[in-house]
Motif scaffolding. Structure first.
Motif, PDB file in Angstrom:
ATOM      1  N   VAL A   1      -4.220  10.189  17.344  1.00 26.08           N
ATOM      2  CA  VAL A   1      -3.768   8.498  17.001  1.00 26.08           C
ATOM      3  C   VAL A   1      -2.641   8.600  17.763  1.00 26.08           C
ATOM      4  CG1 VAL A   1      -3.044   7.618  15.642  1.00 26.08           C
ATOM      5  CG2 VAL A   1      -4.603   8.559  14.538  1.00 26.08           C
ATOM      6  N   LEU A   2      -2.201   7.213  18.743  1.00 25.97           N
ATOM      7  CA  LEU A   2      -1.256   7.318  19.727  1.00 25.97           C
ATOM      8  C   LEU A   2      -0.395   6.823  18.424  1.00 25.97           C
ATOM      9  CD1 LEU A   2      -3.090   6.011  22.931  1.00 25.97           C
ATOM     10  CD2 LEU A   2      -1.999   8.776  22.504  1.00 25.97           C
ATOM     11  N   PHE A   3      -0.107   5.191  18.135  1.00 27.14           N
ATOM     12  CA  PHE A   3       0.864   4.804  17.184  1.00 27.14           C
ATOM     13  C   PHE A   3      -0.828   4.531  16.034  1.00 27.14           C
ATOM     14  CE2 PHE A   3       1.931   0.523  15.402  1.00 27.14           C
ATOM     15  CZ  PHE A   3       3.555   0.632  15.466  1.00 27.14           C
ATOM     16  N   ALA A   4       0.629   5.079  14.584  1.00 26.77           N
ATOM     17  CA  ALA A   4       0.226   3.976  13.074  1.00 26.77           C
ATOM     18  C   ALA A   4       1.169   3.862  12.801  1.00 26.77           C
ATOM     19  CB  ALA A   4       0.063   5.834  12.471  1.00 26.77           C
ATOM     20  N   GLY A   5       1.562   2.395  12.342  1.00 24.38           N
ATOM     21  CA  GLY A   5       2.807   2.247  11.233  1.00 24.38           C
ATOM     22  C   GLY A   5       2.087   1.467  10.751  1.00 24.38           C
ATOM     23  N   TYR A   6       2.953   0.789   9.489  1.00 26.70           N
ATOM     24  CA  TYR A   6       2.637  -0.178   8.899  1.00 26.70           C
ATOM     25  C   TYR A   6       3.645  -1.249   8.227  1.00 26.70           C
ATOM     26  CZ  TYR A   6       5.988   1.398   4.750  1.00 26.70           C
ATOM     27  OH  TYR A   6       6.712   2.008   4.032  1.00 26.70           O
ATOM     28  N   LYS A   7       3.299  -2.397   8.033  1.00 28.23           N
ATOM     29  CA  LYS A   7       4.908  -3.273   6.749  1.00 28.23           C
ATOM     30  C   LYS A   7       3.785  -4.125   6.338  1.00 28.23           C
ATOM     31  CE  LYS A   7       2.870  -6.961  10.427  1.00 28.23           C
ATOM     32  NZ  LYS A   7       3.439  -8.440  10.741  1.00 28.23           N
ATOM     33  N   LEU A   8       4.862  -4.547   5.465  1.00 27.53           N
ATOM     34  CA  LEU A   8       4.985  -4.793   3.657  1.00 27.53           C
ATOM     35  C   LEU A   8       5.064  -7.139   4.264  1.00 27.53           C
ATOM     36  CD1 LEU A   8       4.011  -4.625   0.743  1.00 27.53           C
ATOM     37  CD2 LEU A   8       6.797  -4.006   0.513  1.00 27.53           C
ATOM     38  N   PRO A   9       4.391  -7.015   4.359  1.00 26.44           N
ATOM     39  CA  PRO A   9       5.170  -8.551   5.050  1.00 26.44           C
ATOM     40  C   PRO A   9       5.734  -9.469   3.939  1.00 26.44           C
ATOM     41  CG  PRO A   9       2.173  -8.435   4.591  1.00 26.44           C
ATOM     42  CD  PRO A   9       3.447  -7.520   4.400  1.00 26.44           C
ATOM     43  N   HIS A  10       5.766  -9.522   2.899  1.00 22.09           N
ATOM     44  CA  HIS A  10       6.425 -10.250   2.174  1.00 22.09           C
ATOM     45  C   HIS A  10       6.520  -9.712   0.255  1.00 22.09           C
ATOM     46  CE1 HIS A  10       8.340 -13.040  -0.296  1.00 22.09           C
ATOM     47  NE2 HIS A  10       9.693 -13.455   0.505  1.00 22.09           N
ATOM     48  N   PRO A  11       7.867  -9.181   0.117  1.00 21.69           N
ATOM     49  CA  PRO A  11       7.741  -8.483  -0.779  1.00 21.69           C
ATOM     50  C   PRO A  11       6.835  -8.907  -2.516  1.00 21.69           C
ATOM     51  CG  PRO A  11      10.377  -8.629  -0.468  1.00 21.69           C
ATOM     52  CD  PRO A  11       8.978  -9.237   0.791  1.00 21.69           C
ATOM     53  N   LEU A  12       6.744 -10.093  -2.142  1.00 23.38           N
ATOM     54  CA  LEU A  12       5.937 -11.110  -3.321  1.00 23.38           C
ATOM     55  C   LEU A  12       3.993 -11.039  -2.399  1.00 23.38           C
ATOM     56  CD1 LEU A  12       8.369 -13.864  -4.702  1.00 23.38           C
ATOM     57  CD2 LEU A  12       7.645 -11.459  -5.455  1.00 23.38           C
ATOM     58  N   ASP A  13       4.262 -10.963  -1.421  1.00 22.62           N
ATOM     59  CA  ASP A  13       2.848 -10.688  -1.263  1.00 22.62           C
ATOM     60  C   ASP A  13       2.581  -9.533  -1.397  1.00 22.62           C
ATOM     61  OD1 ASP A  13       0.936 -11.405   0.432  1.00 22.62           O
ATOM     62  OD2 ASP A  13       1.221 -12.048   1.809  1.00 22.62           O
ATOM     63  N   TYR A  14       1.449  -9.305  -2.007  1.00 25.39           N
ATOM     64  CA  TYR A  14       1.030  -8.335  -2.589  1.00 25.39           C
ATOM     65  C   TYR A  14      -0.046  -7.065  -1.465  1.00 25.39           C
ATOM     66  CZ  TYR A  14       3.466  -9.312  -6.060  1.00 25.39           C
ATOM     67  OH  TYR A  14       4.634  -9.424  -7.225  1.00 25.39           O
ATOM     68  N   LYS A  15       0.780  -6.317  -0.347  1.00 29.50           N
ATOM     69  CA  LYS A  15      -0.608  -6.530   0.816  1.00 29.50           C
ATOM     70  C   LYS A  15       0.539  -5.692   1.639  1.00 29.50           C
ATOM     71  CE  LYS A  15      -1.256 -10.385   3.677  1.00 29.50           C
ATOM     72  NZ  LYS A  15      -1.597 -11.252   4.355  1.00 29.50           N
ATOM     73  N   ILE A  16      -0.506  -4.473   2.574  1.00 31.71           N
ATOM     74  CA  ILE A  16       0.230  -3.409   3.676  1.00 31.71           C
ATOM     75  C   ILE A  16      -0.936  -3.870   4.385  1.00 31.71           C
ATOM     76  CG2 ILE A  16       1.793  -2.489   2.724  1.00 31.71           C
ATOM     77  CD1 ILE A  16      -0.809  -0.613   2.915  1.00 31.71           C
ATOM     78  N   ILE A  17       0.139  -4.062   5.966  1.00 31.40           N
ATOM     79  CA  ILE A  17      -1.137  -4.311   7.164  1.00 31.40           C
ATOM     80  C   ILE A  17      -0.892  -2.420   7.916  1.00 31.40           C
ATOM     81  CG2 ILE A  17      -0.901  -5.620   9.492  1.00 31.40           C
ATOM     82  CD1 ILE A  17      -0.601  -7.774   7.549  1.00 31.40           C
ATOM     83  N   VAL A  18      -1.616  -2.367   8.363  1.00 32.46           N
ATOM     84  CA  VAL A  18      -1.656  -0.493   8.854  1.00 32.46           C
ATOM     85  C   VAL A  18      -1.945  -1.037  10.291  1.00 32.46           C
ATOM     86  CG1 VAL A  18      -2.272   1.682   8.611  1.00 32.46           C
ATOM     87  CG2 VAL A  18      -1.601   0.003   6.669  1.00 32.46           C
ATOM     88  N   LYS A  19      -1.170  -0.843  10.960  1.00 34.83           N
ATOM     89  CA  LYS A  19      -1.793  -0.914  12.393  1.00 34.83           C
ATOM     90  C   LYS A  19      -1.618   0.968  13.063  1.00 34.83           C
ATOM     91  CE  LYS A  19       0.215  -5.123  13.371  1.00 34.83           C
ATOM     92  NZ  LYS A  19      -0.467  -5.746  13.962  1.00 34.83           N
ATOM     93  N   VAL A  20      -3.362   0.779  14.185  1.00 36.21           N
ATOM     94  CA  VAL A  20      -3.169   1.781  14.637  1.00 36.21           C
ATOM     95  C   VAL A  20      -3.649   2.055  15.932  1.00 36.21           C
ATOM     96  CG1 VAL A  20      -5.082   4.156  14.228  1.00 36.21           C
ATOM     97  CG2 VAL A  20      -4.623   2.659  12.138  1.00 36.21           C
ATOM     98  N   GLN A  21      -4.001   2.600  16.491  1.00 38.86           N
ATOM     99  CA  GLN A  21      -3.984   2.868  17.927  1.00 38.86           C
ATOM    100  C   GLN A  21      -4.425   4.285  18.523  1.00 38.86           C
ATOM    101  OE1 GLN A  21      -1.282   1.932  21.152  1.00 38.86           O
ATOM    102  NE2 GLN A  21      -2.388   2.159  22.903  1.00 38.86           N
TER     103      GLN A  21
END
Length: 157
Positions: free
Chosen positions: A56-76
């Protein structure tokens, strides 16, 4: 009140997938995983587990909005692996670690319950794993073992 219902934070609605995969078209061996109804707890644990993988070269996540209950995990990943393989490996490794943690907590809780109970020394040694294979011991302390097991079930261990 304008706040969403509490259950919306963790219950995935019918027809919605828990995890979706989207390949990144701009970067080689990169993808985004959208995980519904999760927050920083899972995002950070998953990110750290992905970083343990040498492919894994890159791994990160973000929570787009506190009331939008999802996370987006990016992986390279490197060319030797794919983001899907790295993600699956990380999830499987975390599953094994959590199973190990659960077993360790259960074992230590049983030891604590037994050492603080008024059983004799032989029974305490048995519960620490010294005599469980001895059939005569199991017959002698069967009622105490069933009491101990019911106590562990009551406490959710």
């Amino acid at each position: 009140m304008n706040a969403p219902d509490r259950y919306e934070r963790f219950v995935v609605p019918d027809g919605m997938q828990k995890v979706t995969y989207e390949r990144d078209m701009k970067i080689m061996n990169a993808a985004s995983f959208t995980i519904q109804r999760e927050d920083h707890t899972i995002g950070n644990i998953l990110r750290m587990q992905l970083h343990r993988d040498p492919n894994v070269l890159f791994a990160g996540y973000k929570l787009p909005h506190p009331l939008d209950y999802k996370i987006i995990v990016k992986v390279q990943t490197t060319s030797q692996s794919s983001p899907m393989q790295a993600y699956n490996l990380a999830i499987n490794d975390l599953d094994k670690e959590l199973d190990h943690l659960k077993a360790a907590v259960k074992e230590e809780s049983m030891v604590y319950l037994i050492t603080n109970a008024s059983f004799d020394h032989t029974f305490q040694l048995a519960l620490k794993g010294h005599f469980f294979n001895d059939l005569s011991f199991q017959k002698m302390y069967q009622s105490d073992l069933s009491l101990m097991e019911s106590g562990c079930i009551r406490f959710g261990l």
